[in-house]
Design a protein around this motif. Structure first.
Motif, PDB file in Angstrom:
ATOM      1  N   SER A 101       6.045  -7.521  -3.769  1.00 50.18           N
ATOM      2  CA  SER A 101       6.062  -6.319  -4.588  1.00 50.18           C
ATOM      3  C   SER A 101       4.683  -6.107  -5.199  1.00 50.18           C
ATOM      4  CB  SER A 101       7.112  -6.470  -5.703  1.00 50.18           C
ATOM      5  OG  SER A 101       7.150  -5.313  -6.501  1.00 50.18           O
ATOM      6  N   ALA A 102       4.105  -4.927  -4.961  1.00 48.50           N
ATOM      7  CA  ALA A 102       2.775  -4.627  -5.486  1.00 48.50           C
ATOM      8  C   ALA A 102       2.582  -3.126  -5.508  1.00 48.50           C
ATOM      9  CB  ALA A 102       1.692  -5.283  -4.633  1.00 48.50           C
ATOM     10  N   ASP A 103       1.770  -2.676  -6.453  1.00 50.20           N
ATOM     11  CA  ASP A 103       1.459  -1.255  -6.605  1.00 50.20           C
ATOM     12  C   ASP A 103       0.219  -0.924  -5.780  1.00 50.20           C
ATOM     13  OD1 ASP A 103       0.753   1.335  -7.566  1.00 50.20           O
ATOM     14  OD2 ASP A 103       1.832   0.913  -9.421  1.00 50.20           O
ATOM     15  N   ALA A 104       0.251   0.184  -5.071  1.00 56.39           N
ATOM     16  CA  ALA A 104      -0.857   0.574  -4.191  1.00 56.39           C
ATOM     17  C   ALA A 104      -2.150   0.855  -4.934  1.00 56.39           C
ATOM     18  CB  ALA A 104      -0.463   1.797  -3.363  1.00 56.39           C
ATOM     19  N   ILE A 105      -2.059   1.113  -6.226  1.00 54.37           N
ATOM     20  CA  ILE A 105      -3.285   1.403  -6.974  1.00 54.37           C
ATOM     21  C   ILE A 105      -3.899   0.135  -7.588  1.00 54.37           C
ATOM     22  CG2 ILE A 105      -2.550   3.755  -7.474  1.00 54.37           C
ATOM     23  CD1 ILE A 105      -1.956   2.860 -10.350  1.00 54.37           C
ATOM     24  N   CYS A 106      -3.268  -1.015  -7.343  1.00 56.36           N
ATOM     25  CA  CYS A 106      -3.801  -2.282  -7.855  1.00 56.36           C
ATOM     26  C   CYS A 106      -3.339  -3.405  -6.925  1.00 56.36           C
ATOM     27  CB  CYS A 106      -3.328  -2.526  -9.286  1.00 56.36           C
ATOM     28  SG  CYS A 106      -4.080  -3.962 -10.076  1.00 56.36           S
ATOM     29  N   LEU A 107      -3.959  -3.493  -5.764  1.00 55.70           N
ATOM     30  CA  LEU A 107      -3.527  -4.433  -4.743  1.00 55.70           C
ATOM     31  C   LEU A 107      -3.997  -5.859  -5.062  1.00 55.70           C
ATOM     32  CD1 LEU A 107      -4.300  -2.228  -1.617  1.00 55.70           C
ATOM     33  CD2 LEU A 107      -2.039  -2.739  -2.568  1.00 55.70           C
ATOM     34  N   PRO A 108      -3.117  -6.847  -4.937  1.00 54.65           N
ATOM     35  CA  PRO A 108      -3.447  -8.224  -5.320  1.00 54.65           C
ATOM     36  C   PRO A 108      -4.118  -9.014  -4.195  1.00 54.65           C
ATOM     37  CG  PRO A 108      -1.148  -8.125  -4.713  1.00 54.65           C
ATOM     38  CD  PRO A 108      -1.684  -6.711  -4.579  1.00 54.65           C
ATOM     39  N   PHE A 109      -5.180  -8.459  -3.613  1.00 57.74           N
ATOM     40  CA  PHE A 109      -5.872  -9.103  -2.502  1.00 57.74           C
ATOM     41  C   PHE A 109      -7.381  -9.057  -2.731  1.00 57.74           C
ATOM     42  CE2 PHE A 109      -2.073  -6.927  -0.802  1.00 57.74           C
ATOM     43  CZ  PHE A 109      -1.326  -8.051  -0.459  1.00 57.74           C
ATOM     44  N   LYS A 110      -8.061 -10.001  -2.140  1.00 58.14           N
ATOM     45  CA  LYS A 110      -9.511 -10.057  -2.236  1.00 58.14           C
ATOM     46  C   LYS A 110     -10.136  -8.928  -1.418  1.00 58.14           C
ATOM     47  CE  LYS A 110      -9.734 -15.093  -2.815  1.00 58.14           C
ATOM     48  NZ  LYS A 110     -10.255 -16.368  -2.250  1.00 58.14           N
ATOM     49  N   ASP A 111     -11.370  -8.614  -1.733  1.00 57.60           N
ATOM     50  CA  ASP A 111     -12.116  -7.630  -0.958  1.00 57.60           C
ATOM     51  C   ASP A 111     -12.172  -8.049   0.512  1.00 57.60           C
ATOM     52  OD1 ASP A 111     -12.554  -6.618  -3.458  1.00 57.60           O
ATOM     53  OD2 ASP A 111     -14.735  -6.846  -3.429  1.00 57.60           O
ATOM     54  N   GLU A 112     -12.095  -7.058   1.396  1.00 60.92           N
ATOM     55  CA  GLU A 112     -12.266  -7.265   2.840  1.00 60.92           C
ATOM     56  C   GLU A 112     -11.334  -8.352   3.385  1.00 60.92           C
ATOM     57  OE1 GLU A 112     -16.367  -7.566   3.957  1.00 60.92           O
ATOM     58  OE2 GLU A 112     -16.958  -5.873   2.716  1.00 60.92           O
ATOM     59  N   SER A 113     -10.046  -8.156   3.145  1.00 58.77           N
ATOM     60  CA  SER A 113      -9.030  -9.132   3.578  1.00 58.77           C
ATOM     61  C   SER A 113      -8.337  -8.752   4.882  1.00 58.77           C
ATOM     62  CB  SER A 113      -7.960  -9.295   2.489  1.00 58.77           C
ATOM     63  OG  SER A 113      -8.494  -9.860   1.321  1.00 58.77           O
ATOM     64  N   PHE A 114      -8.363  -7.463   5.274  1.00 59.87           N
ATOM     65  CA  PHE A 114      -7.562  -6.997   6.402  1.00 59.87           C
ATOM     66  C   PHE A 114      -8.385  -6.140   7.362  1.00 59.87           C
ATOM     67  CE2 PHE A 114      -4.821  -7.527   2.719  1.00 59.87           C
ATOM     68  CZ  PHE A 114      -3.801  -8.325   3.227  1.00 59.87           C
ATOM     69  N   ASN A 115      -7.998  -6.182   8.637  1.00 60.67           N
ATOM     70  CA  ASN A 115      -8.626  -5.305   9.631  1.00 60.67           C
ATOM     71  C   ASN A 115      -8.169  -3.861   9.480  1.00 60.67           C
ATOM     72  OD1 ASN A 115      -8.115  -8.056  11.715  1.00 60.67           O
ATOM     73  ND2 ASN A 115     -10.173  -7.286  11.272  1.00 60.67           N
ATOM     74  N   ALA A 116      -6.951  -3.683   9.006  1.00 58.41           N
ATOM     75  CA  ALA A 116      -6.418  -2.322   8.846  1.00 58.41           C
ATOM     76  C   ALA A 116      -5.448  -2.290   7.673  1.00 58.41           C
ATOM     77  CB  ALA A 116      -5.711  -1.860  10.117  1.00 58.41           C
ATOM     78  N   VAL A 117      -5.375  -1.121   7.039  1.00 63.17           N
ATOM     79  CA  VAL A 117      -4.351  -0.858   6.034  1.00 63.17           C
ATOM     80  C   VAL A 117      -3.589   0.380   6.487  1.00 63.17           C
ATOM     81  CG1 VAL A 117      -3.847  -0.258   3.650  1.00 63.17           C
ATOM     82  CG2 VAL A 117      -5.676  -1.879   4.150  1.00 63.17           C
ATOM     83  N   THR A 118      -2.280   0.261   6.526  1.00 68.86           N
ATOM     84  CA  THR A 118      -1.434   1.375   6.943  1.00 68.86           C
ATOM     85  C   THR A 118      -0.588   1.863   5.773  1.00 68.86           C
ATOM     86  OG1 THR A 118       0.358  -0.107   7.659  1.00 68.86           O
ATOM     87  CG2 THR A 118      -1.257   0.537   9.320  1.00 68.86           C
ATOM     88  N   VAL A 119      -0.197   3.126   5.861  1.00 69.50           N
ATOM     89  CA  VAL A 119       0.781   3.667   4.916  1.00 69.50           C
ATOM     90  C   VAL A 119       1.504   4.810   5.610  1.00 69.50           C
ATOM     91  CG1 VAL A 119      -1.032   5.062   3.830  1.00 69.50           C
ATOM     92  CG2 VAL A 119       1.151   4.747   2.658  1.00 69.50           C
ATOM     93  N   ALA A 120       2.832   4.748   5.606  1.00 69.35           N
ATOM     94  CA  ALA A 120       3.647   5.773   6.258  1.00 69.35           C
ATOM     95  C   ALA A 120       4.469   6.510   5.213  1.00 69.35           C
ATOM     96  CB  ALA A 120       4.563   5.138   7.309  1.00 69.35           C
ATOM     97  N   PHE A 121       4.198   7.788   5.051  1.00 70.22           N
ATOM     98  CA  PHE A 121       4.954   8.663   4.160  1.00 70.22           C
ATOM     99  C   PHE A 121       4.978   8.128   2.725  1.00 70.22           C
ATOM    100  CE2 PHE A 121       7.243   8.646   8.365  1.00 70.22           C
ATOM    101  CZ  PHE A 121       6.582   9.746   8.864  1.00 70.22           C
ATOM    102  N   GLY A 122       3.878   7.542   2.297  1.00 73.31           N
ATOM    103  CA  GLY A 122       3.856   6.953   0.967  1.00 73.31           C
ATOM    104  C   GLY A 122       2.839   7.529   0.017  1.00 73.31           C
ATOM    105  N   LEU A 123       1.725   8.029   0.531  1.00 77.53           N
ATOM    106  CA  LEU A 123       0.655   8.473  -0.368  1.00 77.53           C
ATOM    107  C   LEU A 123       1.070   9.643  -1.243  1.00 77.53           C
ATOM    108  CD1 LEU A 123      -2.673   8.170   1.664  1.00 77.53           C
ATOM    109  CD2 LEU A 123      -1.748   6.639  -0.067  1.00 77.53           C
ATOM    110  N   ARG A 124       1.963  10.496  -0.728  1.00 76.08           N
ATOM    111  CA  ARG A 124       2.366  11.645  -1.547  1.00 76.08           C
ATOM    112  C   ARG A 124       3.222  11.232  -2.736  1.00 76.08           C
ATOM    113  NH1 ARG A 124       7.506  12.302   0.741  1.00 76.08           N
ATOM    114  NH2 ARG A 124       7.517  11.483   2.854  1.00 76.08           N
ATOM    115  N   ASN A 125       3.663   9.978  -2.762  1.00 68.76           N
ATOM    116  CA  ASN A 125       4.449   9.487  -3.896  1.00 68.76           C
ATOM    117  C   ASN A 125       3.589   8.782  -4.948  1.00 68.76           C
ATOM    118  OD1 ASN A 125       6.965  10.239  -2.636  1.00 68.76           O
ATOM    119  ND2 ASN A 125       6.686   8.485  -1.278  1.00 68.76           N
TER     120      ASN A 125
END
Length: 231
Positions: A101-125
């Motif tokens: 469980s985590a909020d998209a505006i405060c992600l609990p990960f270090k800088d440059e941790s992933f090759n890609a970030v996806t979001v499906a039908f979520g940004l409008r919320n």
């Protein structure tokens, strides 16, 4: 714009019927949209963060396309994540998804941790779109991609004439009948109508520091995949 607390409660209230309604209300097209989104994300590398992951449909699709991909799924609605975990608990391959469980505006990960970030039908919320895009860019490795799947109002006259009554009347009606929650699917209608346009989303991605920003319409523009690269 609805408050984050309201959005969280609303999604929690429709969790049990959420997947069925997604498939019905998109005429089953949401499955093919997710397949395309997952493929684009994996083209950037095998570590993927799926934010606003809901009941994990996109996360599962990513794992099904690439068994050894490292997939992390986050959402701020715990009830949705719990439902997603129940769907995958008997599949040893899919169990490799890390869910938190985590909020998209405060992600609990270090800088440059992933090759890609996806979001499906979520940004409008998300009430703070600028902050969410900034966080996405922060956790993406250099050369990695943001891959966003989102609903938009069709821009062509013919499709607009068809889509507008569907969005305003049919979608809330079916949503109320199946989920028992009229307010939730009225909110869905309003969130689509009140969201930024495709062009504006591209501009927001550029403002957030992404390069090579592009978008591709799906199913005559009902849904769109946006991509941006972190250099």
């Amino acid at each position: 714009m609805a408050t984050p607390q309201y959005v969280r409660r609303m999604f929690a209230s429709i969790t049990q019927r959420y997947d069925l309604l997604n498939h019905l209300l998109s005429f089953g097209l949401d499955r093919s949209w997710r397949k395309k989104t997952a493929g684009i994300a994996l083209s950037a590398g095998s570590s993927v963060l799926d934010i606003c992951a809901g009941t994990l449909d996109l996360s599962i699709e990513i794992k099904e396309q690439k068994n050894d991909a490292m997939v992390v799924s986050t959402d701020f609605c715990t009830e949705m994540l719990i439902h997603g975990i129940k769907k995958i608990k008997n599949n040893p391959k899919i169990m490799e998804i890390r869910v938190l469980s985590a909020d998209a505006i405060c992600l609990p990960f270090k800088d440059e941790s992933f090759n890609a970030v996806t979001v499906a039908f979520g940004l409008r919320n998300i009430s703070q779109l600028k902050k969410a895009l900034s966080e996405m860019r922060r956790v993406i490795k250099r050369g990695g991609k943001a891959v966003i799947l989102e609903f938009y109002k069709p821009e062509g006259l013919f499709l607009s004439l068809l889509f507008r009554p569907y969005l305003r009347f049919v979608l809330p009606f079916i949503g109320r009948i199946i989920s028992g929650d009229k307010v939730a699917y009225t909110y869905l209608r309003d969130s689509v109508e009140g969201f930024v346009s495709r062009k504006e989303m591209s501009e927001r991605l550029i403002e957030a520091g992404f390069k090579d920003v592009e978008f591709k319409d799906l199913s005559f523009g009902i849904a769109t995949i946006h991509t941006g690269v972190k250099e």
